[in-house]
Structures are given as C-alpha cells and as structure tokens.
Design a protein around this motif. Sequence first.
Motif, mmCIF file in Angstrom:
data_model
loop_
_atom_site.group_PDB
_atom_site.id
_atom_site.type_symbol
_atom_site.label_atom_id
_atom_site.label_comp_id
_atom_site.label_asym_id
_atom_site.label_seq_id
_atom_site.Cartn_x
_atom_site.Cartn_y
_atom_site.Cartn_z
ATOM 1 N N THR A 1 -39.949 -11.738 15.498
ATOM 2 C CA THR A 1 -39.527 -13.100 15.168
ATOM 3 C C THR A 1 -38.006 -13.241 15.167
ATOM 4 O O THR A 1 -37.480 -14.347 15.370
ATOM 5 N N SER B 1 -44.740 -15.456 9.658
ATOM 6 C CA SER B 1 -44.691 -16.592 8.729
ATOM 7 C C SER B 1 -45.662 -17.679 9.170
ATOM 8 O O SER B 1 -46.196 -17.664 10.290
ATOM 9 N N ASP B 2 -45.854 -18.660 8.310
ATOM 10 C CA ASP B 2 -46.821 -19.727 8.574
ATOM 11 C C ASP B 2 -46.431 -20.606 9.757
ATOM 12 O O ASP B 2 -47.253 -21.392 10.227
ATOM 13 N N GLU B 3 -45.201 -20.496 10.238
ATOM 14 C CA GLU B 3 -44.799 -21.342 11.365
ATOM 15 C C GLU B 3 -45.325 -20.833 12.700
ATOM 16 O O GLU B 3 -45.178 -21.505 13.720
ATOM 17 N N TRP B 4 -45.970 -19.665 12.697
ATOM 18 C CA TRP B 4 -46.409 -19.045 13.946
ATOM 19 C C TRP B 4 -47.907 -19.130 14.161
ATOM 20 O O TRP B 4 -48.700 -19.066 13.229
ATOM 21 N N SER B 5 -48.278 -19.250 15.422
ATOM 22 C CA SER B 5 -49.639 -18.979 15.909
ATOM 23 C C SER B 5 -49.524 -17.849 16.919
ATOM 24 O O SER B 5 -48.732 -17.944 17.865
ATOM 25 N N GLY C 1 -53.467 -17.550 12.877
ATOM 26 C CA GLY C 1 -52.527 -18.535 12.361
ATOM 27 C C GLY C 1 -52.615 -19.853 13.096
ATOM 28 O O GLY C 1 -53.246 -19.963 14.160
ATOM 29 N N ASP C 2 -51.977 -20.868 12.517
ATOM 30 C CA ASP C 2 -52.040 -22.197 13.135
ATOM 31 C C ASP C 2 -50.693 -22.914 13.060
ATOM 32 O O ASP C 2 -50.631 -24.137 13.012
ATOM 33 N N GLY C 3 -49.617 -22.152 13.089
ATOM 34 C CA GLY C 3 -48.290 -22.755 13.052
ATOM 35 C C GLY C 3 -47.881 -23.332 14.388
ATOM 36 O O GLY C 3 -48.520 -23.087 15.424
ATOM 37 N N PRO C 4 -46.781 -24.097 14.429
ATOM 38 C CA PRO C 4 -46.359 -24.781 15.653
ATOM 39 C C PRO C 4 -45.683 -23.873 16.682
ATOM 40 O O PRO C 4 -45.583 -24.248 17.849
ATOM 41 N N ARG C 5 -45.188 -22.707 16.273
ATOM 42 C CA ARG C 5 -44.517 -21.806 17.209
ATOM 43 C C ARG C 5 -45.542 -20.851 17.803
ATOM 44 O O ARG C 5 -46.434 -20.347 17.101
ATOM 45 N N THR C 6 -45.418 -20.583 19.101
ATOM 46 C CA THR C 6 -46.450 -19.857 19.837
ATOM 47 C C THR C 6 -45.978 -18.471 20.242
ATOM 48 O O THR C 6 -44.894 -18.312 20.807
#
Length: 291
Positions: A288, A49-53, A22-27
Amino acid sequence: MDEPAELDLPVEGGTLRVLRFGDGPRTALAAHGITASGMAFGALARHLSDEWSLFAPDLRGRGGSTDTPGPYGLDRHADDLCRLAEGLGAGAPVALTGHSMGAYVALLAAARSPELFDRLLLVDGGLPLPVPPGADLDGILDVTLGPAIVRLGRTYETDQDYVDFFRAHPALGPDWNADVEAYVRYDLTGPEGARRSKAREGAVRQDGRDLLASGDRFAADLARLSVPALLLHAPLGLLGQEPPMLPATVIERWTGGSVDLPAELVEDSNHYTILLGAAAKTVAERFTGLA
C-alpha cells in the motif's frame, strides 16, 4: 478470517474464479504461485485498510478456474491479469502484486500494459533464474517443487488427510495458522474417499517449463519496467530452509545498476510464510505504501 466473495469474471475463452477480499474503493489485483490459488492472499488482504478491495484470481488450471481452458503459459496468465485490470479498474490504474510464479506473471502484465497499473510488488519471485542450457526442465520442477508437485498426483480419503499432508510440510507445519488451513481446504475437490487438489498437473508443468525457459524475457521486461516496483524476498526457501527461492547472486544482479528495482529481505519468513504467516503484515504495508 472473513470469507471472500467468489466472482466469475470473463477472460478469453471462458471465465476465471476471482476471490474478492474487502469492499473498499481502491483496487488491488494479486496473482498466486504455481500450484496455489487466490486464497493464498487471505492474510495479506486482512492487513489492508478498509479503503481497499483485493481481487485474487484462481489462474487457469487452479482453484475455481480448474476447468477454464488452456492453453496455459505465463503470457496467457498475463493476458488474463490485464483483462481483469481493465474491467476492475474502471479506467483507473490498479495496484498489482504477485507471489512466486505469480510474480513473473505480474511482471509480464505490468511491462506489457503499464497504463493499467500504478505499482508492482514482486513477492519472492519475478527475477530470471539461472537454468543450464539443455537442462531437463521437468526434472528441475520435480526437484525444486518437491511436495507441492507430489500432491497433485495423489488422492486423499478425507479432507483431514489432505490437511495433515500440508501440516507435515517443513515450511508450513511449524507456522500453521488459520490462514494456511483455509488456503489448504479451499484447494480440495473430488468425491468423498478420493479427495484431491484442484490444481491440474498439466497446467503446473506447462507453466513451470515456461518460467524456467523465459529468463531472457523477464530480463528484458525488468529493464523496461516503468511502474513503481519493489521486490520482497524471504531468507528461506520452499522447504523452510536455505537456500532461498531467489539466490543472493540473482537479487544482486537485478536490484542494482540499470534496473530500478529496490529489494527488501523479509526476516523470519520462508517462501510460503512471507504471504501466509506474520510477514503478511509487512507485505501489506509495503504494497500500500509503494506508489
């Protein structure tokens, strides 16, 4: 399943191969089991979800980090997790999880540097295990890990032979899926005709002895844990049957009283499929929703 990006990130004495899903802003940061690799978190990552890496390192002596030098041991792996969290979090706390041995590593990291993490999810590990005084620790490893440790000393003619070895495993074969196969194939190395696991038996045994001998240290870290934490545990063990990895008496001891560690049984899972099967969706939801 989408192929993860492969990164080589600095730690003391070298680099660790880190798989990025993934490449979302949350790590999120995830530590795998004793003979496993970061690929064990592919199913979990897909349910985020897409907000996670999600960053899943191959710990020293495993996967793409097989040649990263020792010494090994859980403290060394915990130091590596903290180093990765400092870099990946860019000043913000990251979400932390660990499965099996990785749960113990994650516990040590979260207790040592709580400012780096905003939550801790322990998956079928992380609790002190009862070990008789003077016990033969290597003997316990041979008995408990079974096929997982046998494969480290073998070579295989073809990749399919290695896959077939895993398909015969009683905890994996009945629930075989694309995530399990990707996890198995990622572990292969060596020349044609002599394929083998990337995991180093010496690293596995050193870490296993350390885990079995460190109950008092885990107990102390559980008692002083200051980040929101949750334990998820499977009803079935490493061979897909009872007893579970974490005995009921151990769970009762460490999920009540003075230790603020809630626990949840993940039905219809064993020690492996809690992460590599349908239960991965539940693990992702709890992870999450924890903080």
